[in-house]
Design a protein around this motif. Structure first.
Motif, PDB file in Angstrom:
ATOM      1  N   SER A   7       0.838  -1.196   0.000  1.00 31.54           N
ATOM      2  CA  SER A   7       0.000   0.000   0.000  1.00 31.54           C
ATOM      3  C   SER A   7       0.869   1.240   0.000  1.00 31.54           C
ATOM      4  O   SER A   7       2.018   1.210   0.440  1.00 31.54           O
ATOM      5  CB  SER A   7      -0.919   0.024   1.234  1.00 31.54           C
ATOM      6  OG  SER A   7      -0.153   0.190   2.416  1.00 31.54           O
ATOM      7  N   LEU A   8       0.312   2.324  -0.505  1.00 25.32           N
ATOM      8  CA  LEU A   8       0.961   3.630  -0.476  1.00 25.32           C
ATOM      9  C   LEU A   8      -0.101   4.652  -0.097  1.00 25.32           C
ATOM     10  O   LEU A   8      -1.129   4.753  -0.769  1.00 25.32           O
ATOM     11  CB  LEU A   8       1.575   3.978  -1.838  1.00 25.32           C
ATOM     12  CG  LEU A   8       2.772   3.124  -2.276  1.00 25.32           C
ATOM     13  CD1 LEU A   8       3.118   3.401  -3.742  1.00 25.32           C
ATOM     14  CD2 LEU A   8       3.987   3.404  -1.394  1.00 25.32           C
TER      15      LEU A   8
ATOM     16  N   GLN B 157       7.617   4.600  -7.341  1.00 29.97           N
ATOM     17  CA  GLN B 157       6.633   4.001  -6.446  1.00 29.97           C
ATOM     18  C   GLN B 157       5.342   3.637  -7.176  1.00 29.97           C
ATOM     19  O   GLN B 157       4.680   2.654  -6.823  1.00 29.97           O
ATOM     20  CB  GLN B 157       6.360   4.934  -5.265  1.00 29.97           C
ATOM     21  CG  GLN B 157       7.531   4.997  -4.288  1.00 29.97           C
ATOM     22  CD  GLN B 157       7.202   5.784  -3.043  1.00 29.97           C
ATOM     23  OE1 GLN B 157       6.867   6.963  -3.117  1.00 29.97           O
ATOM     24  NE2 GLN B 157       7.290   5.147  -1.889  1.00 29.97           N
TER      25      GLN B 157
ATOM     26  N   ILE C 220       3.988  -0.336  -7.050  1.00 30.15           N
ATOM     27  CA  ILE C 220       2.675  -0.812  -6.635  1.00 30.15           C
ATOM     28  C   ILE C 220       1.933  -1.486  -7.793  1.00 30.15           C
ATOM     29  O   ILE C 220       1.184  -2.446  -7.595  1.00 30.15           O
ATOM     30  CB  ILE C 220       1.838   0.341  -6.019  1.00 30.15           C
ATOM     31  CG1 ILE C 220       0.695  -0.241  -5.176  1.00 30.15           C
ATOM     32  CG2 ILE C 220       1.302   1.307  -7.075  1.00 30.15           C
ATOM     33  CD1 ILE C 220       0.017   0.766  -4.276  1.00 30.15           C
TER      34      ILE C 220
ATOM     35  N   ASN D 203       0.826  -5.257  -7.045  1.00 22.76           N
ATOM     36  CA  ASN D 203      -0.621  -5.400  -6.858  1.00 22.76           C
ATOM     37  C   ASN D 203      -1.381  -5.814  -8.113  1.00 22.76           C
ATOM     38  O   ASN D 203      -2.431  -6.446  -8.016  1.00 22.76           O
ATOM     39  CB  ASN D 203      -1.208  -4.094  -6.328  1.00 22.76           C
ATOM     40  CG  ASN D 203      -0.798  -3.802  -4.904  1.00 22.76           C
ATOM     41  OD1 ASN D 203       0.046  -4.485  -4.335  1.00 22.76           O
ATOM     42  ND2 ASN D 203      -1.370  -2.770  -4.321  1.00 22.76           N
TER      43      ASN D 203
ATOM     44  N   SER E 102      -3.033   5.468  -5.878  1.00 22.87           N
ATOM     45  CA  SER E 102      -2.358   4.387  -6.603  1.00 22.87           C
ATOM     46  C   SER E 102      -2.842   3.019  -6.125  1.00 22.87           C
ATOM     47  O   SER E 102      -3.015   2.089  -6.924  1.00 22.87           O
ATOM     48  CB  SER E 102      -0.841   4.501  -6.442  1.00 22.87           C
ATOM     49  OG  SER E 102      -0.449   4.369  -5.088  1.00 22.87           O
ATOM     50  N   TYR E 103      -3.085   2.890  -4.842  1.00 16.86           N
ATOM     51  CA  TYR E 103      -3.589   1.647  -4.276  1.00 16.86           C
ATOM     52  C   TYR E 103      -4.991   1.355  -4.799  1.00 16.86           C
ATOM     53  O   TYR E 103      -5.297   0.234  -5.222  1.00 16.86           O
ATOM     54  CB  TYR E 103      -3.601   1.760  -2.755  1.00 16.86           C
ATOM     55  CG  TYR E 103      -4.092   0.539  -2.014  1.00 16.86           C
ATOM     56  CD1 TYR E 103      -3.259  -0.562  -1.829  1.00 16.86           C
ATOM     57  CD2 TYR E 103      -5.376   0.494  -1.482  1.00 16.86           C
ATOM     58  CE1 TYR E 103      -3.691  -1.680  -1.127  1.00 16.86           C
ATOM     59  CE2 TYR E 103      -5.824  -0.618  -0.784  1.00 16.86           C
ATOM     60  CZ  TYR E 103      -4.979  -1.699  -0.610  1.00 16.86           C
ATOM     61  OH  TYR E 103      -5.421  -2.803   0.079  1.00 16.86           O
TER      62      TYR E 103
ATOM     63  N   THR F 162      -4.939   0.077  -8.359  1.00 19.29           N
ATOM     64  CA  THR F 162      -4.547  -1.325  -8.511  1.00 19.29           C
ATOM     65  C   THR F 162      -5.643  -2.270  -8.033  1.00 19.29           C
ATOM     66  O   THR F 162      -5.870  -3.319  -8.654  1.00 19.29           O
ATOM     67  CB  THR F 162      -3.246  -1.626  -7.748  1.00 19.29           C
ATOM     68  OG1 THR F 162      -3.428  -1.406  -6.330  1.00 19.29           O
ATOM     69  CG2 THR F 162      -2.101  -0.761  -8.244  1.00 19.29           C
TER      70      THR F 162
ATOM     71  N   GLY G 163       4.494   2.400   3.750  1.00 21.11           N
ATOM     72  CA  GLY G 163       4.130   3.179   2.575  1.00 21.11           C
ATOM     73  C   GLY G 163       3.395   4.467   2.858  1.00 21.11           C
ATOM     74  O   GLY G 163       2.565   4.901   2.062  1.00 21.11           O
TER      75      GLY G 163
END
Length: 276
Positions: free
Chosen positions: A95-96, A107, A111, A115, A155-156, A159, A197
């Motif tokens: 995770s970020l 980064q 991810i 992911n 971003s998480y 994904t 993250g």
């Protein structure tokens, strides 16, 4: 859940060294399955496997899910040993948390590699084999972030939306071959992933959860039991806890309202970060 549904089943769990993966391994072994816990931290996976007990069994191995050839090699080795693969849990993830403008491209790539490509590599290795077998089950760990777009997790969220889309689309194809597919979509789970993250306005796990109104993260062992039950029932999604199911329904019925709430949440995070 049928108590004998997993007796003698052969399973691979990626990200099996901690969190949801370790909980899934624990539940599977207790239910009688033979499990390979695969993790980038091979020592962690071996430690978890050594501590499990039950009618099933477990062993830990090192695995980088971003390496397609290595994932394929693991699947092939398990099939060579047992003659089949019944369950593939594509669970590894990172995770970020923070403002999107603060996220460097390396980064973003990291991810995406873990992911999305990590799940794709697991599917690509296991699914054709399961078609040949005429049976099998793929479980992909997504998130409530794959159903709702929470800010500061851009971003998480991207994904996990991809994982949900992959799972639901594949599920439609796989049914004709006797293969099942489920996506796990929990809200915040009590695992180490939330402790890593973090950057920018996110000042810690509890700080972030408080801003979302989450008082108690989902227990991974309880989630694992729900997942095993969902596989038996061939459910498309596992959404937990019950508040998350209500939130999902609200998102579908009133998307403008939930968007406004997300905007307010981000504003609070920024305000609290300034005071921290």
């Amino acid at each position: 859940m049928k108590r004998d549904a997993y007796i003698g089943k052969i399973a691979i769990v990626t990200g099996g060294g901690s969190g949801i993966g370790a909980a899934l391994g624990t539940a599977l072994v207790a239910a009688g399955a033979h499990v390979v816990l695969a993790d980038l931290d091979g020592s962690a996976a071996e430690k978890v496997a050594a501590e499990l007990s039950g009618p099933g069994s477990a062993r830990g191995v090192v695995l980088d899910v971003t390496d397609a050839a290595t994932v394929q090699s693991l699947v092939d080795s398990v099939v060579a040993e047992h003659g089949r693969l019944d369950l593939m849990f594509n669970n590894a993830g990172i995770s970020l948390l923070g403002e999107t403008q603060d996220l460097p491209i390396d980064q973003w790539n990291a991810i995406i590699d873990v992911n999305i490509r990590g799940v794709v590599h697991g599917v690509a290795a296991a699914y054709p084999l399961m078609i040949k077998q005429g049976s099998g089950y793929i479980v992909n760990t997504a998130s409530m972030g794959g159903l709702m777009a929470a800010g500061l997790l851009t971003s998480y969220v991207m994904t996990k939306h991809a994982v949900v889309g992959l799972s639901l689309a594949l599920r439609s194809e796989a049914a004709a071959y006797g293969v099942g597919v489920t996506a796990i979509c929990p809200a915040a789970v009590n695992t180490p992933i939330l402790d890593k993250g973090q950057f920018g306005v996110v000042k810690g796990r509890d700080f972030f959860l408080k801003g979302q109104g989450i008082r108690k993260p989902v227990d991974p062992d309880e989630l694992a039991q729900q997942v095993l039950g969902a596989v038996v029932k061939n459910d498309a999604l596992v959404i937990a806890p019950v508040q998350a199911r209500f939130a999902h329904r609200l998102q579908r019925l009133a998307p403008k309202f939930t968007q406004k709430q997300s905007i307010k949440f981000i504003a609070k995070q920024r305000k609290w970060a300034d005071k921290a």
